[in-house]
Design a protein around this motif. Structure first.
Motif, PDB file in Angstrom:
ATOM      1  N   UNK A 185      41.621  47.732  51.087  1.00 27.03           N
ATOM      2  CA  UNK A 185      40.634  47.210  50.142  1.00 27.03           C
ATOM      3  C   UNK A 185      41.288  46.898  48.803  1.00 27.03           C
ATOM      4  N   UNK A 186      42.154  47.850  48.353  1.00 28.52           N
ATOM      5  CA  UNK A 186      42.812  47.625  47.062  1.00 28.52           C
ATOM      6  C   UNK A 186      43.707  46.386  47.104  1.00 28.52           C
ATOM      7  N   UNK A 187      44.452  46.233  48.176  1.00 29.18           N
ATOM      8  CA  UNK A 187      45.350  45.087  48.278  1.00 29.18           C
ATOM      9  C   UNK A 187      44.567  43.775  48.425  1.00 29.18           C
ATOM     10  N   UNK A 188      43.449  43.820  49.180  1.00 34.35           N
ATOM     11  CA  UNK A 188      42.631  42.606  49.301  1.00 34.35           C
ATOM     12  C   UNK A 188      42.057  42.188  47.958  1.00 34.35           C
ATOM     13  N   UNK A 189      41.576  43.167  47.195  1.00 36.58           N
ATOM     14  CA  UNK A 189      41.047  42.847  45.859  1.00 36.58           C
ATOM     15  C   UNK A 189      42.133  42.284  44.971  1.00 36.58           C
ATOM     16  N   UNK A 230      43.846  42.083  38.152  1.00 38.30           N
ATOM     17  CA  UNK A 230      44.338  43.330  38.749  1.00 38.30           C
ATOM     18  C   UNK A 230      45.320  44.029  37.825  1.00 38.30           C
ATOM     19  N   UNK A 231      45.099  45.348  37.664  1.00 38.50           N
ATOM     20  CA  UNK A 231      46.068  46.184  36.942  1.00 38.50           C
ATOM     21  C   UNK A 231      47.121  46.607  37.966  1.00 38.50           C
ATOM     22  N   UNK A 232      48.187  45.796  38.028  1.00 41.71           N
ATOM     23  CA  UNK A 232      49.171  45.991  39.094  1.00 41.71           C
ATOM     24  C   UNK A 232      49.869  47.355  39.038  1.00 41.71           C
TER      25      UNK A 232
END
Length: 433
Positions: free
Chosen positions: A236-240, A248-250
């Motif tokens: 989910x995090x990677x999709x967002x 995104x706060x990489x």
């Protein structure tokens, strides 16, 4: 049983033969006692009554027949032998005696007369070893009847045994992984207690097998869930991040993904450890000071709570250092997560056992949950609220390692918090089987 019947029948026939031989001798003696007075006192008739014997013949001192039964009148002597000089009686089997047919037992008597010895011959039938046909038929019939009855009785009992055995075999053949709730029938009659014990033992084995299979299914389900949760969160995090790269706060997202990977790695590591323990992999034992090992592990890292040490020196054990260290690490991690402000680590020797205790001052564990926490992937509700990062395998691994060393890991009563107690044999003590 048939051999017993044959043996008894054989002895019976021998007895019957002996009795019949005695009767034959009695008949010959009776004929002798009847004829001798006629020889000595007269008159001696030329034709004698044979009575209960086959034939009688009297010879004079010159060996000529002077009296005989009807079948031997005018015929030569039926025999020529005489008793020895010291005897008055002798018997021989002649086949046949002169003037007669068939084999017979001829008894010779010496009758002393003024002109010399007069031979008296008496012929009686040969007595077979079994006595007579009546005794033989009786023995055969009794043996057949007894053998038939015993065969029927054995067949009936075997049927009673084979029927439940076939029922057990049939039921076992139909039990599969999806029907582990089935059980074999237990015979209710008490004559064959071994068969009942067998059925109860089989059912006990099936109970354990069903429990192990349920535990395996639960373990697989829990492992899948615990592996899927961090993977889903990372996806989910990677999709967002891919959908909204500019928002995104990489660095933060990367740390969260790495935390999920660390959790996955911890779960996989614990699963591999459990697999090795289940396979009973050999231990690399060496003499170790448990107090030094515990002290070194406590000093190795920082804790969020106070660690109080009470370590008795020179508590030596034979152990696999890496695995016992894993027990200590798991217990310290568990205690730190649940402690309020302090964790106490103590080591001492009691008799043939070395004891390691890890006590926290947290909420503690209810008595009914003290065994449950050692099951794989088990977390109490309070633990889930406080510790979402645990694998649920640490305490299960710790107990498996303790038992592999011939020891135990239990939860004991404490004034406050949870008190985990590890007992292992000291160096030189015999580990329990």
């Amino acid at each position: 049983m048939a051999l017993v019947c044959v043996g008894v029948s054989f002895l019976f026939l021998l007895f019957a033969g002996a009795k019949e031989a005695d009767r034959a001798r009695d008949r010959a003696t009776g004929a002798w006692s009847r004829v001798v007075p006629l020889i000595r006192e007269g008159p001696l008739p030329a034709v004698l009554e044979k009575g209960r014997v086959e034939a009688i013949q009297v010879l004079n001192a010159h060996g000529r027949p002077v009296a005989a039964t009807r079948g031997l009148v005018g015929k030569p002597p039926m025999a020529t032998f005489l008793p020895a000089s010291s005897n008055v009686r002798a018997a021989r089997v002649l086949c046949p005696p002169a003037g007669l047919k068939g084999c017979m037992t001829v008894v010779s008597y010496k009758v002393y007369q003024p002109d010399g010895i007069w031979p008296l011959y008496i012929a009686v039938p040969i007595v077979p070893w079994y006595g007579d046909v009546t005794a033989l038929l009786l023995a055969v019939c009794v043996s057949v009847v007894v053998t038939t009855m015993m065969t029927a009785w054995v067949f009936r009992d075997l049927t009673k045994v084979v029927t439940p055995m076939n029922a057990i075999r049939t039921e076992l053949a139909e039990i599969t992984a999806t029907r582990l709730d089935r059980r074999v029938p237990v015979p209710q009659y008490g004559r064959y207690s071994e068969l009942k014990c067998l059925a109860e033992t089989v059912n006990g084995t099936l109970d354990r097998l069903e429990g192990a299979y349920k535990q395996l299914r639960q373990f697989t389900s829990d492992a899948s869930h615990d592996l899927r949760s961090p993977i889903t969160a990372m996806r989910v995090q990677l999709d967002d991040a891919l959908m909204y790269p500019r928002d995104t706060d990489w660095p933060k997202m990367t740390k969260e993904v790495l935390a999920g990977l660390d959790r996955l790695q911890a779960i996989v590591t614990d699963l591999l450890t459990l697999a090795r323990l289940d396979a009973h992999a050999p231990l690399s034992r060496e003499v170790t000071d448990l107090s030094e090992l515990a002290g070194a592990e406590v000093k190795r890292r920082a804790y969020r709570v106070e660690i109080v040490k009470d370590l008795q020196p020179n508590v030596l054990i034979d152990c696999d250092r890496l695995r016992v260290t894993r027990v200590l690490v798991n217990l310290l991690d568990n205690a730190e997560r649940h402690a309020t402000s302090k964790v106490t680590v103590s080591v001492r020797a009691e008799g043939s056992a070395a004891i390691l205790e890890v006590v926290d001052d947290g909420a503690g564990i209810a008595l009914e949950h003290r065994e449950m926490v050692f099951e794989r992937f088990t977390r109490l509700d309070a633990s889930r609220d406080r510790d979402s990062g645990g694998t649920g395998l640490g305490l299960a691994i710790a107990r498996e390692i303790a038992e592999a060393h011939g020891g135990t890991l239990t939860i004991q009563d404490s004034e406050r918090g949870a008190r985990f107690v590890l007992r292992v044999p000291v160096h030189g003590a015999v580990s329990p089987a």
